[in-house]
Design a protein around this motif. Structure first.
Motif, mmCIF file in Angstrom:
data_model
loop_
_atom_site.group_PDB
_atom_site.id
_atom_site.type_symbol
_atom_site.label_atom_id
_atom_site.label_comp_id
_atom_site.label_asym_id
_atom_site.label_seq_id
_atom_site.Cartn_x
_atom_site.Cartn_y
_atom_site.Cartn_z
ATOM 1 N N GLY A 20 0.840 -1.196 0.000
ATOM 2 C CA GLY A 20 0.000 0.000 0.000
ATOM 3 C C GLY A 20 0.874 1.245 0.000
ATOM 4 O O GLY A 20 2.098 1.146 -0.145
ATOM 5 N N HIS A 21 0.268 2.407 0.194
ATOM 6 C CA HIS A 21 1.022 3.654 0.036
ATOM 7 C C HIS A 21 1.900 4.016 1.240
ATOM 8 O O HIS A 21 1.732 3.492 2.336
ATOM 9 N N ILE A 22 2.831 4.940 0.983
ATOM 10 C CA ILE A 22 3.721 5.444 2.035
ATOM 11 C C ILE A 22 2.867 6.111 3.128
ATOM 12 O O ILE A 22 1.745 6.538 2.855
ATOM 13 N N PRO A 24 1.193 4.787 5.734
ATOM 14 C CA PRO A 24 -0.109 4.118 5.644
ATOM 15 C C PRO A 24 -1.156 4.700 6.599
ATOM 16 O O PRO A 24 -0.868 4.953 7.766
ATOM 17 N N ASP A 25 -2.356 4.941 6.067
ATOM 18 C CA ASP A 25 -3.467 5.448 6.879
ATOM 19 C C ASP A 25 -4.407 4.283 7.211
ATOM 20 O O ASP A 25 -4.082 3.117 6.957
ATOM 21 N N GLY A 26 -5.570 4.589 7.744
ATOM 22 C CA GLY A 26 -6.493 3.543 8.174
ATOM 23 C C GLY A 26 -6.982 2.680 7.026
ATOM 24 O O GLY A 26 -7.055 1.448 7.143
ATOM 25 N N ASP A 27 -7.305 3.308 5.899
ATOM 26 C CA ASP A 27 -7.822 2.539 4.761
ATOM 27 C C ASP A 27 -6.736 1.666 4.154
ATOM 28 O O ASP A 27 -6.978 0.500 3.811
ATOM 29 N N CYS A 28 -5.546 2.205 4.049
ATOM 30 C CA CYS A 28 -4.423 1.445 3.484
ATOM 31 C C CYS A 28 -4.086 0.263 4.397
ATOM 32 O O CYS A 28 -3.968 -0.878 3.949
ATOM 33 N N THR A 29 -3.943 0.520 5.685
ATOM 34 C CA THR A 29 -3.601 -0.541 6.643
ATOM 35 C C THR A 29 -4.725 -1.570 6.724
ATOM 36 O O THR A 29 -4.488 -2.782 6.677
ATOM 37 N N LEU A 82 -2.844 -1.827 -2.958
ATOM 38 C CA LEU A 82 -4.120 -1.345 -2.422
ATOM 39 C C LEU A 82 -4.080 0.121 -1.992
ATOM 40 O O LEU A 82 -3.130 0.555 -1.333
ATOM 41 N N ASP A 83 -5.123 0.858 -2.367
ATOM 42 C CA ASP A 83 -5.279 2.260 -1.941
ATOM 43 C C ASP A 83 -4.153 3.146 -2.483
ATOM 44 O O ASP A 83 -3.785 4.130 -1.848
ATOM 45 N N VAL A 84 -3.641 2.796 -3.651
ATOM 46 C CA VAL A 84 -2.491 3.509 -4.231
ATOM 47 C C VAL A 84 -2.887 4.079 -5.593
ATOM 48 O O VAL A 84 -3.352 3.347 -6.459
HETATM 49 MN MN MN Z 1 -5.076 6.075 1.970
#
Ligand code: MN
Ligand code: AMP
Ligand code: MN
Length: 317
Positions: A20-22, A24-29, A82-84
């Motif tokens: 996921g993205h650098i 990581p926020d709640g949706d990414c995690t 994911l989420d990227v």
């Molecule tokens: Mn995100």
């Protein structure tokens, strides 16, 4: 978008990685750990590795929290991204894409660049977790997977209050609640609870905020020196931009964090008028219509001037 199921995508795949993205926020995690749990529940003999930058401590209650790390080599049959929205958002973990036979992106950013050979991008999904739920077999979602997906939806909707929240979002959240999760605790502990330091930083950011464009925009910034002084990390600044956004009369809120000398992580939010994904894209970033971000450099005033030219163009076309 055609309905494709996760189980079809991983048929015959023994080695799977998820990234996921650098920062990581709640949706990414939630999406990365939720997919990991779902895949392992389906077949424990699979190898499922999750590559993420250090996950914020508030997400420690999620299953597999302690099984994440940075990519350091190895081949995979399938890589889920994911989420990227673009390759730059992957940071150093981008290398795992080149070493995977199939790269599958699941995302909800309107600015998604289409970097993956296979992509499931739904900009009207409130969260990547909402989209993942649709791609999973509901019967097989465990309470642990549900916890991850619910957390992602809670965070990307600001606890179901942002304009991205739809009837469908609520239905997915309802289905996840039926899996038996402590939803009230999860919301309080990961979204509302603030440390003393976080409240101090919020207070400081609000005190030092500046209105411009006749009170229709607000900006605040935390310098690298302040970050060092408070021994703060970027996680400690979560939610500040949302508090700026609710200022009466404001359409567009900007919060800047100095991540290197005169380099800022810029968070943008809007209420009605400004499409902040367009503003962020203009400066090489991306996101959603009402929440977006980019990285910019210069002095604080350079950055605000550059941003305000783009924002004013939308406020007064
Ligand atoms: Mn995100
Ligand atoms: P944030 O302000 O960090 O909470 O991010 C708001 C939204 O903008 C999220 O959906 C992010 O994925 C997206 N976003 C933030 N920064 C960037 C960036 N540098 N490039 C692309 N998208 C970004
Ligand atoms: Mn998201």
């Amino acid at each position: 978008m055609e309905k494709v199921k996760i189980d079809e995508l991983v048929k015959g795949a023994g080695r799977i990685c998820i990234t996921g993205h650098i920062r990581p926020d709640g949706d990414c995690t939630g999406s990365c750990l939720g997919l990991r749990r779902y895949l392992l529940d389906g077949d424990e003999s699979r190898q499922v590795d999750v590559f993420l930058e250090p996950v914020p401590a508030i997400f420690q209650m999620l299953p597999g929290y302690d099984r994440t790390g940075m990519y350091s080599g190895g081949r995979y049959d399938v890589c889920f991204v994911l989420d990227v929205s673009d390759l730059q958002r992957l940071g150093e973990n981008a290398a795992c894409l080149e070493n995977s036979d199939r790269v599958i992106c699941i995302d909800h950013h309107v600015t998604n660049t289409g970097f993956a050979a296979e992509a499931f991008v739904k900009p009207d999904a409130a969260a990547t977790c909402e989209l993942l739920f649709e791609m999973m077999d509901e019967e097989r979602i465990s309470s642990e997977t549900a916890k991850c997906l619910y957390l992602g939806i809670v965070h990307d909707t600001g606890v179901f209050k942002h304009s991205n929240t739809t009837r469908h979002t609520m239905e997915v959240a309802g289905a996840l609640m039926e899996k038996g999760i402590a939803h009230d605790r999860l919301i309080n502990d990961t979204f509302y609870a603030k440390t003393y330091l976080q409240n101090q930083l919020l207070g400081r950011a609000l005190m030092e905020s500046i209105l411009f464009c006749d009170g229709r925009c607000i900006v605040s910034m935390i310098s690298g020196r302040s970050m060092e002084f408070y021994k703060a990390s970027h996680e400690d600044l979560e939610g500040i931009v949302d508090q700026l956004r609710v200022t009466v009369g404001v359409d567009c809120a900007i919060f800047m964090t100095e991540i290197e000398f005169r380099v800022y992580k810029v968070s943008l939010r809007s209420n009605e008028k400004v499409d902040v994904s367009r503003v962020a894209s203009y400066f090489g970033g991306g996101g959603h219509v009402r929440a977006a971000g980019c990285t910019m450099s210069g002095t604080f005033y350079d950055v605000v001037n550059n941003l305000s030219a783009q924002i004013a163009g939308q406020l007064d076309p």
